[in-house]
Design a protein around this motif. Structure first.
Motif, PDB file in Angstrom:
ATOM      1  N   UNK A  56      -7.606  12.285 -13.308  1.00  0.00           N
ATOM      2  CA  UNK A  56      -6.566  11.625 -12.509  1.00  0.00           C
ATOM      3  C   UNK A  56      -5.398  11.187 -13.378  1.00  0.00           C
ATOM      4  N   UNK A  57      -5.677  10.686 -14.567  1.00  0.00           N
ATOM      5  CA  UNK A  57      -4.605  10.283 -15.482  1.00  0.00           C
ATOM      6  C   UNK A  57      -3.794  11.499 -15.924  1.00  0.00           C
ATOM      7  N   UNK A  58      -4.465  12.598 -16.208  1.00  0.00           N
ATOM      8  CA  UNK A  58      -3.778  13.829 -16.599  1.00  0.00           C
ATOM      9  C   UNK A  58      -2.836  14.299 -15.488  1.00  0.00           C
ATOM     10  N   UNK A  59      -3.259  14.098 -14.248  1.00  0.00           N
ATOM     11  CA  UNK A  59      -2.433  14.508 -13.102  1.00  0.00           C
ATOM     12  C   UNK A  59      -1.424  13.420 -12.735  1.00  0.00           C
ATOM     13  N   UNK A  60      -1.331  12.390 -13.572  1.00  0.00           N
ATOM     14  CA  UNK A  60      -0.301  11.347 -13.514  1.00  0.00           C
ATOM     15  C   UNK A  60      -0.476  10.344 -12.374  1.00  0.00           C
TER      16      UNK A  60
ATOM     17  N   UNK B 253      -9.595  28.077  -6.555  1.00  0.00           N
ATOM     18  CA  UNK B 253      -8.335  28.159  -7.284  1.00  0.00           C
ATOM     19  C   UNK B 253      -8.324  29.434  -8.122  1.00  0.00           C
ATOM     20  N   UNK B 254      -7.218  30.184  -8.017  1.00  0.00           N
ATOM     21  CA  UNK B 254      -7.091  31.408  -8.805  1.00  0.00           C
ATOM     22  C   UNK B 254      -5.790  31.438  -9.607  1.00  0.00           C
TER      23      UNK B 254
ATOM     24  N   UNK C 289     -10.427  21.144  -5.905  1.00  0.00           N
ATOM     25  CA  UNK C 289      -9.227  20.505  -5.340  1.00  0.00           C
ATOM     26  C   UNK C 289      -8.243  20.204  -6.466  1.00  0.00           C
ATOM     27  N   UNK C 290      -8.720  19.613  -7.545  1.00  0.00           N
ATOM     28  CA  UNK C 290      -7.836  19.295  -8.665  1.00  0.00           C
ATOM     29  C   UNK C 290      -7.238  20.574  -9.267  1.00  0.00           C
TER      30      UNK C 290
ATOM     31  N   UNK D  62      -0.106  20.160 -11.926  1.00  0.00           N
ATOM     32  CA  UNK D  62      -0.432  19.120 -12.903  1.00  0.00           C
ATOM     33  C   UNK D  62       0.120  17.756 -12.504  1.00  0.00           C
ATOM     34  N   UNK D  63       1.324  17.711 -11.968  1.00  0.00           N
ATOM     35  CA  UNK D  63       1.917  16.417 -11.625  1.00  0.00           C
ATOM     36  C   UNK D  63       1.802  16.088 -10.137  1.00  0.00           C
ATOM     37  N   UNK D  64       0.823  16.651  -9.489  1.00  0.00           N
ATOM     38  CA  UNK D  64       0.638  16.460  -8.041  1.00  0.00           C
ATOM     39  C   UNK D  64       0.399  14.999  -7.664  1.00  0.00           C
ATOM     40  N   UNK D  65      -0.157  14.232  -8.558  1.00  0.00           N
ATOM     41  CA  UNK D  65      -0.491  12.847  -8.234  1.00  0.00           C
ATOM     42  C   UNK D  65       0.490  11.854  -8.847  1.00  0.00           C
ATOM     43  N   UNK D  66       1.620  12.348  -9.358  1.00  0.00           N
ATOM     44  CA  UNK D  66       2.635  11.468  -9.947  1.00  0.00           C
ATOM     45  C   UNK D  66       3.076  10.442  -8.895  1.00  0.00           C
TER      46      UNK D  66
END
Length: 188
Positions: free
Chosen positions: A128-132, A48-49, A91-92, A97-101
């Motif tokens: 995981x919680x941060x990524x919703x 990730x960059x 990966x994360x 940030x909201x990829x897992x909402x």
């Protein structure tokens, strides 16, 4: 329902063994669901960059887009140095940030010993919680002694894996029902 099983390491065989077992359980119990294994050892991912995920190409784009189109993510990770491996953290970092909402995430951990069992509570669940994500509260922790010749030999672990698969699917279904009820409240 689209379920992605993510084997979050590029070395060793225990996490992949566990995730292949999870895949078989999902396929047997829920044959109509779309199940896909992402074994990070099979992909050449960029670090990730800071770019948006859609600006990457090749394997990096494929893996991130596959995760983002899933309804549920079953994450398999070993414990390295009392933490998740860098490949999984990458990966994360590649995802927004909201990829897992509105996605359900559940966890399978492989470890040499039980000394770092709280890593999931202290590190992975907060990410995981941060990524919703909606995180399934219980997880499966598999130790070295539970494997023999790339097979899981502990019946209790197998039972807990079956329960995790069921909890994951039922949680997705429950949240779909909740969203449908909320959507029905609007008259447009």
């Amino acid at each position: 329902m689209k379920i992605v099983a993510l084997s979050g390491s590029i070395v060793g065989s225990k996490t992949k063994t566990a995730m292949e077992k999870v895949m078989k359980m999902v396929e047997q119990k829920y044959p109509t669901h779309d199940v896909h294994l992402l074994d990070l050892a099979q992909y050449s991912l960029e670090f990730s960059d800071g770019r948006n995920y859609f600006e990457y190409e090749g394997d990096t784009k494929y893996v991130t887009e596959t995760i983002m189109t899933a309804d549920a993510l079953i994450i398999g990770t070993p414990i390295f140095q009392a933490s998740i491996p860098g490949t999984l953290k990458n990966i994360f970092d590649l995802l927004p940030v909201d990829a897992l909402r509105d996605k359900v995430a559940s966890i399978v951990v492989t470890a040499g010993t039980s000394r770092h069992y709280l890593m999931v509570e202290q590190q992975l669940k907060p990410i995981l919680a941060y990524m919703k994500a909606h995180v399934v509260p219980s997880y499966v922790f598999i130790e070295e002694q539970d494997f023999l010749r790339q097979e899981i030999i502990n019946d209790d672990i197998v039972f807990r894996m079956e329960r995790l698969v069921e909890d994951t699917v039922l949680t997705v279904e429950a949240f779909e029902e909740i969203r449908a009820k909320k959507d029905a409240e609007y008259d447009f």
